[in-house]
Design a protein around this motif. Structure first.
Motif, PDB file in Angstrom:
ATOM      1  N   ARG A 165       0.817  -1.217   0.000  1.00  0.00           N
ATOM      2  CA  ARG A 165       0.000   0.000   0.000  1.00  0.00           C
ATOM      3  C   ARG A 165       0.847   1.261   0.000  1.00  0.00           C
ATOM      4  NH1 ARG A 165      -4.169  -1.181   4.852  1.00  0.00           N
ATOM      5  NH2 ARG A 165      -2.203  -1.704   5.891  1.00  0.00           N
ATOM      6  N   THR A 221       4.226   0.563   5.380  1.00  0.00           N
ATOM      7  CA  THR A 221       2.918   0.085   5.835  1.00  0.00           C
ATOM      8  C   THR A 221       2.797  -1.410   5.577  1.00  0.00           C
ATOM      9  OG1 THR A 221       1.866   0.542   3.691  1.00  0.00           O
ATOM     10  CG2 THR A 221       1.854   2.307   5.345  1.00  0.00           C
ATOM     11  N   ARG A 222       1.931  -2.038   6.319  1.00  0.00           N
ATOM     12  CA  ARG A 222       1.704  -3.470   6.143  1.00  0.00           C
ATOM     13  C   ARG A 222       0.950  -3.710   4.842  1.00  0.00           C
ATOM     14  NH1 ARG A 222      -0.686  -6.147  11.468  1.00  0.00           N
ATOM     15  NH2 ARG A 222      -0.285  -7.978  10.163  1.00  0.00           N
TER      16      ARG A 222
END
Length: 403
Positions: A314, A318-319
């Motif tokens: 993303r 970020t994960r």
């Protein structure tokens, strides 16, 4: 007047609800030690409460997967006291996955001052939700399983019972659970005021245990679904749960079945953070549990599932977003589907979990990645994919997505 409504019906309450005054005191009764201690003290020691029992309603949301001993204990020791004091006891639960604030999806199993049965089996068990989704309850975070099976049921029922009038909502948090009580108090409204009798009395779990044991002669066990990951998150919890499985092999077999289905779909979905609960049960020599589990596997229709996953990045730091597609391709006996798996695309591989998968696309070590495999699994998982899954998978997998 006593009324009973069973799970074939979908009304929220008994027929005489309109003639009853709205209770101002509501106890969420989870069937476990802490809330049992609160209830039994109220019933046996009037000085422990500042209200009349006629103004109390006790309410339980059934998840459908309690240990059998929990139901037996409540029926033997608690229900007779509720009948003797004519305390209104409402048993509810969902009969479908989702409920609404208007009460849709909620069934009243019993609404009476003369309860003689505990409807622990519910109508839509949490295990049905887990198996249909091919997943497990969360080990942390928002505890969505509890929110859907209990909170989303209790909230609209309590709102209907109290008629929008101010009420005291009692929850069985003990002295060592101040943090949970503080979080619960954040949900107070103009109508609802959370109250925590055990904390007010200065009672710990040990105090609850001593009180209930002295009153009933019974060591009250923790209320939990037989496959609750929180109950087996520690070595002590595992040993306690294994002891319960020894006494209730069917509960242990259900836990292993749910875990097996989840692991088929995702080899990282185990009930214990360190690995499979199955291995702990086997190491403990619980042959009764293992026999029931393997018998259920053999007797359950199986299916070939295509499982695909994609991890999309993303943004920096970020994960990734991980999406999954599950699609049933064929059905038959366990042996037939094991044979059919040999004809699926990819390379056959049997993991440490003993489950064979035909891997057509192996995931990478870091995102973005995509994976695709075929597995023979009990035919209980529903087809599911996000609306944009196919586009995401094609973007990451490239030409491989076409095969």
């Amino acid at each position: 007047m006593s009324t009973q409504t069973h799970h074939g019906q979908a009304s929220l309450f008994g027929a005489d609800t309109s003639t009853r005054r709205h209770p101002r005191h509501v106890l969420s009764y989870g069937l476990g030690l802490d809330s049992t201690a609160v209830l039994l003290r109220w019933l046996t020691d009037p000085s422990s409460r500042d209200f009349d029992l006629s103004d109390l309603v006790v309410i339980t949301a059934m998840t459908g997967d309690e240990f059998s001993a929990t139901g037996a204990d409540v029926e033997r020791y608690v229900l007779p006291e509720l009948r003797r004091h004519r305390v209104r006891f409402v048993q509810v639960g969902r009969h479908q996955l989702l409920t609404t604030a208007a009460g849709e999806g909620i069934t009243t199993f019993s609404d009476t001052t003369e309860p003689d049965r505990l409807f622990v089996e519910g109508a839509y068990a949490l295990s049905t939700e887990m198996l249909t989704a091919g997943t497990l309850p969360q080990r942390g975070g928002a505890r969505k399983c509890s929110a859907r099976a209990k909170g989303a049921v209790l909230d609209p029922v309590i709102a209907r019972l109290t008629g929008g009038q101010p009420y005291q909502h009692y929850v069985g948090f003990e002295l060592d659970e101040m943090g949970r009580a503080e979080r619960d108090a954040a949900y107070n409204t103009a109508a609802r005021t959370g109250r925590y009798p055990l904390i007010q009395w200065g009672w710990t779990r040990a105090d609850c245990d001593a009180f209930v044991y002295n009153l009933t002669g019974r060591r009250w066990l923790k209320s939990a679904c037989s496959y609750c990951p929180f109950a087996i998150s520690s070595a002590r919890g595992v040993q306690s749960t294994l002891q319960r499985y020894a006494a209730d092999p069917a509960a242990g077999a259900l836990a292993l079945f749910i875990e097996h289905v989840a692991v088929c779909i995702n080899d990282k979905q185990t009930l214990r953070p360190t690995g499979r609960l199955y291995d702990d049960v086997a190491a403990a020599g619980l042959t009764g549990v293992l026999d029931l589990f393997h018998r259920r596997l053999d007797d359950t229709e199986h299916a070939i599932y295509e499982v695909r996953r994609v991890a999309k990045v993303r943004g920096t730091g970020t994960r990734p977003v991980i999406a999954r597609s599950v699609r049933l391709l064929d059905r038959g006996s366990r042996a037939e589907m094991a044979a059919a798996l040999l004809g699926m695309p990819g390379q056959l591989h049997t993991g440490n979990d003993g489950i064979a998968r035909s891997i057509a696309l192996r995931r990478g070590e870091t995102p973005p990645w995509a994976e695709r495999f075929y597995v023979a699994c009990p035919a209980v998982v529903a087809d599911k994919a996000r609306p944009h899954f196919e586009r995401w998978f094609a973007e990451v997998a490239g030409d491989v997505a076409l095969f």
